[in-house]
Design a protein around this motif. Structure first.
Motif, PDB file in Angstrom:
ATOM      1  N   UNK A 136       0.882  -1.338   0.067  1.00 12.04           N
ATOM      2  CA  UNK A 136      -0.089  -0.081  -0.013  1.00 12.04           C
ATOM      3  C   UNK A 136       0.742   1.324  -0.081  1.00 12.04           C
ATOM      4  N   UNK A 137       0.091   2.320  -0.444  1.00 11.12           N
ATOM      5  CA  UNK A 137       0.926   3.660  -0.378  1.00 11.12           C
ATOM      6  C   UNK A 137       0.247   4.729   0.266  1.00 11.12           C
ATOM      7  N   UNK A 138      -0.679   4.395   1.187  1.00 12.50           N
ATOM      8  CA  UNK A 138      -1.538   5.601   1.934  1.00 12.50           C
ATOM      9  C   UNK A 138      -1.658   5.438   3.464  1.00 12.50           C
ATOM     10  N   UNK A 139      -0.362   4.927   3.982  1.00 15.02           N
ATOM     11  CA  UNK A 139      -0.368   4.766   5.430  1.00 15.02           C
ATOM     12  C   UNK A 139       0.707   5.454   5.933  1.00 15.02           C
ATOM     13  N   UNK A 140       1.773   6.222   5.081  1.00 16.88           N
ATOM     14  CA  UNK A 140       2.614   6.964   5.713  1.00 16.88           C
ATOM     15  C   UNK A 140       2.430   8.519   5.511  1.00 16.88           C
ATOM     16  N   UNK A 141       1.888   9.118   6.520  1.00 15.25           N
ATOM     17  CA  UNK A 141       1.666  10.660   6.334  1.00 15.25           C
ATOM     18  C   UNK A 141       2.847  11.584   5.967  1.00 15.25           C
ATOM     19  N   UNK A 142       2.442  12.198   4.917  1.00 11.36           N
ATOM     20  CA  UNK A 142       3.107  13.434   4.378  1.00 11.36           C
ATOM     21  C   UNK A 142       2.895  14.530   5.138  1.00 11.36           C
ATOM     22  N   UNK A 315       4.971   7.055  -0.145  1.00  8.00           N
ATOM     23  CA  UNK A 315       4.985   5.736  -0.657  1.00  8.00           C
ATOM     24  C   UNK A 315       6.263   4.969   0.079  1.00  8.00           C
ATOM     25  N   UNK A 316       6.197   4.199   0.861  1.00 10.07           N
ATOM     26  CA  UNK A 316       7.653   3.619   1.581  1.00 10.07           C
ATOM     27  C   UNK A 316       7.682   2.235   1.432  1.00 10.07           C
ATOM     28  N   UNK A 317       8.972   1.837   1.379  1.00 14.25           N
ATOM     29  CA  UNK A 317       9.459   0.338   1.042  1.00 14.25           C
ATOM     30  C   UNK A 317      10.572   0.279   2.176  1.00 14.25           C
ATOM     31  N   UNK A 318      10.367   0.276   3.461  1.00 12.85           N
ATOM     32  CA  UNK A 318      11.515   0.187   4.522  1.00 12.85           C
ATOM     33  C   UNK A 318      12.243  -1.149   4.355  1.00 12.85           C
ATOM     34  N   UNK A 319      11.697  -1.998   3.536  1.00  9.08           N
ATOM     35  CA  UNK A 319      12.271  -3.479   3.844  1.00  9.08           C
ATOM     36  C   UNK A 319      13.165  -3.731   2.456  1.00  9.08           C
ATOM     37  N   UNK A 320      13.001  -2.794   1.464  1.00  7.73           N
ATOM     38  CA  UNK A 320      13.885  -2.721   0.380  1.00  7.73           C
ATOM     39  C   UNK A 320      14.784  -1.811   0.318  1.00  7.73           C
ATOM     40  N   UNK A 321      16.054  -1.899  -0.268  1.00  9.52           N
ATOM     41  CA  UNK A 321      16.955  -0.672  -0.562  1.00  9.52           C
ATOM     42  C   UNK A 321      16.202  -0.061  -1.861  1.00  9.52           C
ATOM     43  N   UNK A 332      11.194   8.269  -2.493  1.00 11.24           N
ATOM     44  CA  UNK A 332       9.595   7.456  -2.633  1.00 11.24           C
ATOM     45  C   UNK A 332       9.418   7.669  -4.213  1.00 11.24           C
ATOM     46  N   UNK A 333      10.180   7.613  -5.120  1.00 11.85           N
ATOM     47  CA  UNK A 333       9.743   7.679  -6.667  1.00 11.85           C
ATOM     48  C   UNK A 333      10.350   6.424  -7.390  1.00 11.85           C
ATOM     49  N   UNK A 334       9.803   5.180  -7.306  1.00 12.68           N
ATOM     50  CA  UNK A 334      10.420   4.054  -8.021  1.00 12.68           C
ATOM     51  C   UNK A 334      10.146   4.344  -9.382  1.00 12.68           C
ATOM     52  N   UNK A 354      -0.624   2.677  -7.769  1.00 14.33           N
ATOM     53  CA  UNK A 354      -1.212   3.490  -8.864  1.00 14.33           C
ATOM     54  C   UNK A 354      -2.340   4.251  -8.157  1.00 14.33           C
ATOM     55  N   UNK A 355      -2.501   5.364  -8.742  1.00 15.86           N
ATOM     56  CA  UNK A 355      -3.414   6.459  -8.179  1.00 15.86           C
ATOM     57  C   UNK A 355      -4.362   6.655  -9.677  1.00 15.86           C
ATOM     58  N   UNK A 356      -5.410   5.750  -9.764  1.00 16.63           N
ATOM     59  CA  UNK A 356      -6.409   5.672 -11.266  1.00 16.63           C
ATOM     60  C   UNK A 356      -7.160   7.011 -11.049  1.00 16.63           C
TER      61      UNK A 356
END
Length: 434
Positions: A136-142, A315-321, A332-334, A354-356
């Motif tokens: 998901x990408x809607x859980x880490x507040x900006x 978006x956060x992927x703390x478990x991946x480099x 945060x822009x893969x 995605x944000x469709x």
């Protein structure tokens, strides 16, 4: 990883293609963001879909016909629970387990390290032939930064902490942000707060949820199916607005600095209503905070008791480099192809990023189907899988939206019709034109 909408459909499609699947979910139930009992859920009491039911449901598991056009979040959660039970997905899910690290190893395989949610117990590392990221990408507040914010004596919260209109009752409320959540909270503040200001950085297009008696996304999709040119669709949208609410600037709302469909319109039928009734006061961007007031960029000062930042998520992927997803700067822009695949790692897929301009679930379904068929061909037709990997490397960074704003909110936007056509082309090429 993740048992929200995208994770569930990934488990289902991989299992249907004959793969053994483990799904790691940090919470104790399915539903992801739509399960408001989860700590990271951004859902609040009145949350409904902003895309209509037919354009949101999974293509192989329709929502009930007697549900409303825009179902409530509680109905969505029951939908995911029934989906998981219907396809017998729970046996694949490790609940209460969070992913600590995902590391590529030789042979396009992956070491996945997990532990019990909260950090209790020992870590466990398992090796997998492929990994799907669906966190998901809607859980880490900006959260924005403003001069003087630390010294402000009022209450400050991010929209992720907003759950119930009782939090607004009788207060002077400032809502910052013009996304769908910001507009929803402003509308609720108009009904519950003693005063509501709504701060927006720029002008936006506010789309009614119904047009010609039908959900607006269904009308727009009919035009897309007929391949009506963008300029004609823009003209029709402006004509509809003129017939309904007219010039939004006369309400004090800023004029949009872009044409409609160059970013996705805000789906809200009530904001203009409450602005027109004086229950919401539009104000410009914030300049700075004082101890008991907020100064606006036009020099005015207002005195809210509660400030709610509806400023989105990162978006956060703390478990991946970060470099694994092509995010070399770690912002945060893969850099992905089809918002799913990264160059150099053919056994890794990101689903649901995605944000469709329509529902996400259909897109996540077809993303996971594409990945499952790719993995199958790696064993049966490695030549086609290798050709696909070259296409990924050449197409990394492609966009599938007319968005013109360079912001985190627009980075993952896609036009669903163009995007799904691109996925279909990829499926056809993967299967040799069949």
């Amino acid at each position: 990883m993740g048992a929200g909408a995208s994770g569930l459909t990934a488990v289902k499609n991989l299992a249907e293609h004959g793969f053994g699947v483990d799904c790691y979910e940090r919470e104790t139930g399915v539903g992801g963001a739509w399960n408001w009992r989860h700590d990271r859920s951004p859902v609040y009491a009145s949350t409904h879909l902003i895309s209509s039911r037919p354009f949101t449901q999974f293509p192989d598991f329709p929502m009930p016909d007697d549900w409303p056009d825009y179902p409530h979040h509680s109905q969505l959660l029951s939908y995911f629970e029934r989906y998981a039970d219907h396809f017998d997905l729970r046996r694949h899910i490790w609940f209460g387990t969070e992913v600590v690290r995902v590391e590529p190893v030789e042979g396009d395989r992956w070491d996945v390290t997990t532990r019990s949610t909260g950090g209790y117990g020992p870590e466990r590392t398992s090796r997998y032939a492929a990994v799907v990221v669906a966190n998901g990408h809607n859980w880490s507040p900006k959260l924005p930064r403003y001069e003087g914010l630390e010294g402000f004596r009022g209450e400050v919260m991010h929209a992720s902490s907003y759950k119930d209109p009782a939090q607004l009752r009788g207060k002077r409320v400032l809502v910052v942000g013009a996304g769908n959540t910001g507009c929803d909270i402003a509308v609720e503040a108009a009904q519950q707060a003693s005063r509501c200001w709504h701060s927006t950085r720029r002008g936006y297009w506010y789309a009614p949820k119904y047009v010609l008696g039908r959900p607006a996304d269904q009308v727009n999709d009919s035009l897309l199916a007929l391949r009506v040119p963008l300029r004609v669709r823009q003209w029709l949208y402006h004509w509809t607005l003129r017939l309904t609410v007219g010039d939004l600037t006369r309400f004090g709302l800023p004029k949009p600095d872009h044409r409609v469909y160059e970013t996705h319109p805000i789906a809200n039928s009530q904001l203009v209503y409450y602005v027109g009734h004086g229950e919401i006061s539009p104000v410009p961007e914030l300049a700075r905070f004082h101890d008991r007031s907020v100064e606006l960029t036009d020099g005015r000062e207002i005195d809210p008791e509660l400030v709610i930042f509806a400023t989105g998520y990162l978006p956060r992927f703390e478990f991946l480099e970060a470099k694994v997803l092509g995010d070399d700067e770690g912002v945060g822009r893969p850099r992905l192809w089809l918002n799913e695949f990264t160059a150099g790692h053919p056994t890794l897929a990101v689903v649901g990023l995605v944000q469709p301009d329509s529902g996400v679930f259909t897109i996540s379904h077809w993303q996971s189907v594409l990945f499952a068929r790719l993995l199958r061909l790696r064993a049966t037709r490695p030549d086609r899988a290798a050709a696909f990997a070259k296409k990924v490397a050449a197409g990394v960074g492609e966009r599938y939206s007319g968005a013109v704003k360079d912001s985190t909110r627009h980075w993952f936007e896609v036009g669903h019709a163009d995007y799904l056509r691109a996925v279909q082309r990829a499926l056809d090429e993967l299967e040799g034109g069949r």
